[in-house]
Design an enzyme around this catalytic site. Structure first.
Site, short mmCIF file in Angstrom:
data_model
loop_
_atom_site.label_atom_id
_atom_site.label_comp_id
_atom_site.label_asym_id
_atom_site.label_seq_id
_atom_site.Cartn_x
_atom_site.Cartn_y
_atom_site.Cartn_z
CG ASP A 1 2.82 -2.67 2.96
OD1 ASP A 1 3.23 -3.74 2.52
OD2 ASP A 1 2.43 -1.74 2.23
CD GLU B 1 -3.10 -1.74 -0.40
OE1 GLU B 1 -2.64 -2.20 -1.45
OE2 GLU B 1 -2.41 -1.19 0.47
CD GLU C 1 5.88 -0.66 -1.37
OE1 GLU C 1 5.74 -1.89 -1.42
OE2 GLU C 1 4.92 0.12 -1.20
C1 BDP Z 1 2.05 -2.49 -0.60
C2 BDP Z 1 2.33 -1.82 -1.89
C3 BDP Z 1 1.26 -1.97 -2.93
C4 BDP Z 1 0.80 -3.41 -3.00
C5 BDP Z 1 0.36 -3.85 -1.62
C6 BDP Z 1 0.04 -5.32 -1.56
O1 BDP Z 1 2.52 -0.45 -1.61
O2 BDP Z 1 1.77 -1.54 -4.16
O3 BDP Z 1 -0.24 -3.57 -3.91
O4 BDP Z 1 1.37 -3.67 -0.69
O5 BDP Z 1 0.87 -6.05 -1.03
O6 BDP Z 1 3.31 -2.84 -0.07
O7 BDP Z 1 -1.01 -5.76 -2.01
#
Ligand code: BDP
Length: 731
Positions: free
Chosen positions: A394, A320, A422
């Site tokens: 996720d 990301e 989340e």
């Molecule tokens: C997702 C979230 C994000 C996190 C990412 C992570 O949306 O905010 O940075 O995972 O785990 O669940 O790095």
């Protein structure tokens, strides 16, 4: 909320009536069981460590065995913490002062450290404890034995838990040792005190006031963690900024470490991989570059000079948009091992995250982490753990377990779960995650052979020196009750208990939490436990039934948005996951599709690859089904989907009714707050069900079966809902 007050008034009226009618008659319990006494308003801050006075008969049964506390041998900050907790907890529970004693005698609780390091008490390891009655001249005492001070601390909390749950001491025997060594909370907290995916206020780390003014609240945070065996905290967001590693912030982290240390907790930091460029002004962060290595070595020396027991680094790399070794053509192992070698002389570890996927990779997102990391099995240094999320996407309401579990026998793999909800409605829902984590921990990986659970793979029972661990993304903030909603405390509690022993049942943990947090009365426990045990599946049904995933609104992930298909990265679109069209719905991950199934053991791939044998809860995760296709439960996909959305809504109604039925056992404030959350959840369940069905009606061209309620509003109405200023989003 007028209800609780009104109910109390009614009860008071009932009692007055009885008194008037029969002045000499003893007052019976009001209908529905004992009401909480007035004046017992609670704000939730005490969590499960409330230590409210026991009923007189129970207190009387415990008191003879809890007259005083003896710590044998020289006291340490950790044994002081244990002794203080026992003194405060027992005095309050028993309604009588408990003394510190200088030597063992009948009626004492004795903390006995085994100092013979050569002959450790077998089975307890460095963190376990044994609690036993001890016959002495003149009566019985209770001994807590451990090989370390931390073991004594955990034993003390175990004894307090036992008493809070209604147990007595004269016959109390318990031996326990954690099955996983590293049990950390990951705080996704930023230096400006915002919390990524945080729904409980600001970060509890007040960086601005640190290091000189540590918040007294941090001690309570440490106590709560120690009481469930959590032994570390990663202080900052995985999306890390380099400043966390500068001298002023290290001094602040050191101040936090000082508060946590007496409770057996270490601090860790998320490290930004490009810090040598940002802080060290190097041209590169290439892990094979000697100058980069020297920079990290010096940084490690600097950290350990301030925090001698620093735990180590957590790293999100090449994920990301975060920098990582891939930027220089190096592997994840190259990156992890470089950091590991800087920490090794000091005893530190690296937790390297496996949450990697890329928009430049056109393959199924669920397969990308395995594809990148599995070939590196055996390549990671001895002080590296690979941190793998419970599922391959996720933190969805339901996912199959991650295919990396069991697939890297020569790598120390730890699990990452998300305590903060989340994707499950934030702190606006009751969703007990103990059942979700139990499901993944007890899943059979069929690796190296069937009958090997995910938990066993994490525990490495035949490699006693291996590093083992689990991480939970914290749901904690500055809200007075720590977690935003009172019920979310249960998830913090359950995480700690399962981290200690992944085989503890979620139902037992729910019972423990309820009894300590509210009331041990069985009339309260039974319905409240039922509510908890059904809650996560209810969320699955009204959000993403039948194996669907990632249907949440963009960015903040609150509320339904199955129609979104215009985001730049394909795998960020809900349509990528559900693939609904006129013909059907579902993601084909069999050999005719992405073949993600091939990443699992052949036995599982066979079972899950067949629509007749895959659990229906995972059907659309692995298969594409026609709308009118008959499923093995006799319904068509369309009927089944609708039935499940409706079931989810109905389950939330049941949950609220269950809660209303146990009002007399809960103080007004917490009762009303939880009831308000359940009311929001009822609203949200309907919203999820209606918006999802409105979309599927449009895309499939199908009609609703007879008797099924039409969505309240039109699809365009649902699409027009745009929430602003949603919590949990940070830069
Ligand atoms: C997702 C979230 C994000 C996190 C990412 C992570 O949306 O905010 O940075 O995972 O785990 O669940 O790095």
């Amino acid at each position: 909320m007028a209800r609780p007050a009104r109910r109390r008034r009614l009860l008071a009226g009932f009692v007055l009536l009885l008194l008037a009618m029969a002045p000499h008659m003893a007052v019976a319990s009001p209908p529905g069981g004992p009401a909480v006494q007035t004046g017992t308003e609670e704000d939730g801050h005490d969590l499960w460590l409330r230590y409210r006075p026991l009923a007189a008969a129970r207190a009387q049964a415990v008191r003879p065995q809890a007259q005083g506390i003896v710590v044998e041998g020289p006291p340490t900050p950790v044994t002081d913490a244990a002794r203080r907790e026992l003194l405060n907890g027992l005095s309050s529970l028993l309604g009588a002062p408990v003394a510190t004693l200088q030597s063992a005698r009948p009626g004492a609780i004795i903390l006995r450290r085994n100092d013979q390091s050569a002959s450790q008490i077998a089975g307890l390891g460095t963190q376990g404890y044994a609690i036993q009655p001890l016959a002495m001249a003149g009566g019985m005492a209770t001994v807590i034995t451990a090989n370390s001070d931390t073991g004594l601390l955990y034993g003390s909390f175990a004894l307090l838990r036992h008493v809070q749950l209604g147990g007595t001491l004269h016959d109390f025997t318990e031996t326990a040792a954690p099955k996983l060594k590293i049990r950390v909370l990951d705080h996704w907290d930023n230096l400006d005190r915002s919390v990524e995916r945080g729904y409980a206020g600001q970060s509890i780390w007040d960086w601005w006031r640190l290091p000189d003014q540590p918040d007294a609240r941090l001690t309570d945070y440490a106590r709560a963690n120690a009481s469930i065996g959590i032994n570390g905290a990663v202080l900052n967001n995985v999306n890390a900024v380099a400043q966390s590693l500068t001298a002023p912030y290290l001094a602040k982290a050191a101040a936090i470490a000082d508060v946590l240390r007496p409770y057996g907790m270490k601090v860790y930091l998320s490290a930004r991989f490009s810090a040598p460029i940002e802080l060290g002004h190097l041209k590169t962060a290439d892990p094979l570059d000697p100058a980069v290595q020297a920079w990290w070595n010096a940084k490690a020396d600097e950290i350990y000079a301030l925090i001698p027991d620093f735990g180590g680094f957590l790293v999100k790399a090449n994920s990301e948009g975060q920098p990582g070794p891939g930027d220089y053509g190096r592997t994840h192992a190259d990156g992890a091992n470089m950091l590991a070698s800087a920490l090794r002389p000091h005893g530190g570890i690296v937790m390297w995250r496996a949450f990697v996927y890329s928009e430049r990779d056109a393959s199924d997102r669920a397969m990308q982490a395995y594809a990148q990391l599995q070939p590196l099995d055996g390549k990671f240094a001895a002080n590296v753990l690979l941190q793998v999320k419970n599922g391959p996407i996720d933190f969805q309401p339901r996912e199959p377990f991650h295919p990396l579990f069991g697939a890297m026998p020569r790598t120390q793999v730890m699990m990452e779960v998300q305590i903060t909800k989340e994707y499950l409605g934030f702190a606006n829902s009751v969703a007990y995650l103990g059942t979700m984590w139990q499901e993944v921990l007890q899943a059979d990986t069929c690796r190296p052979h069937c009958g090997t659970t995910v938990a066993q793979g994490l525990e490495q029972p035949d490699q006693p020196t291996a590093l083992t661990g689990i991480a939970g993304v914290a749901n904690i903030g500055t809200d007075r009750n720590w977690t935003g909603s009172d019920f979310d405390q249960a998830n913090w509690y359950a995480y700690g208990r399962l981290a200690w022993n992944p085989d503890l049942g979620a139902d037992r943990i729910a019972r423990e939490w309820l009894a300590q947090t509210f009331s041990a009365d069985p009339h309260f426990i039974a319905p409240a436990q039922r509510l908890m045990m059904m809650s996560r599946q209810a969320v699955v049904e009204y959000m993403t039934p039948l194996g669907l995933a990632h249907q949440m609104a963009t960015g903040h992930h609150y509320g339904p948005a199955p129609w979104v298909s215009d985001l730049a990265r394909p795998e960020w679109n809900p349509t990528y996951y559900a693939r609904a069209d006129q013909a059907g719905i579902g993601f084909d991950r069999t050999a005719t599709g992405s073949n993600a199934l091939a990443q699992y053991a052949p036995e599982l791939a066979r079972q899950w690859g067949n629509k007749q044998t895959v659990p229906l809860d995972l059907l659309l995760w692995f298969h594409r089904c026609g709308w009118d296709e008959k499923l093995r439960d006799g319904r068509t996909t369309w009927q089944d989907l609708i039935g499940r959305y409706d079931q989810g809504m109905a389950d939330v109604d049941t949950m609220r009714h269950l809660w209303l039925s146990i009002e007399p056992y809960v103080d007004d404030r917490r009762f009303a707050r939880i009831d308000a959350v359940l009311a929001v959840q009822q609203h949200d369940a309907r919203w999820w069900r209606d918006a999802s069905l409105a979309y599927y009606l449009a895309i499939s061209g199908k009609a609703l079966p007879d008797g099924v309620r039409a969505p309240d509003r039109s699809l365009s109405d649902y699409k027009a809902i745009q929430l602003e200023f949603v919590p949990g989003i940070t830069k």
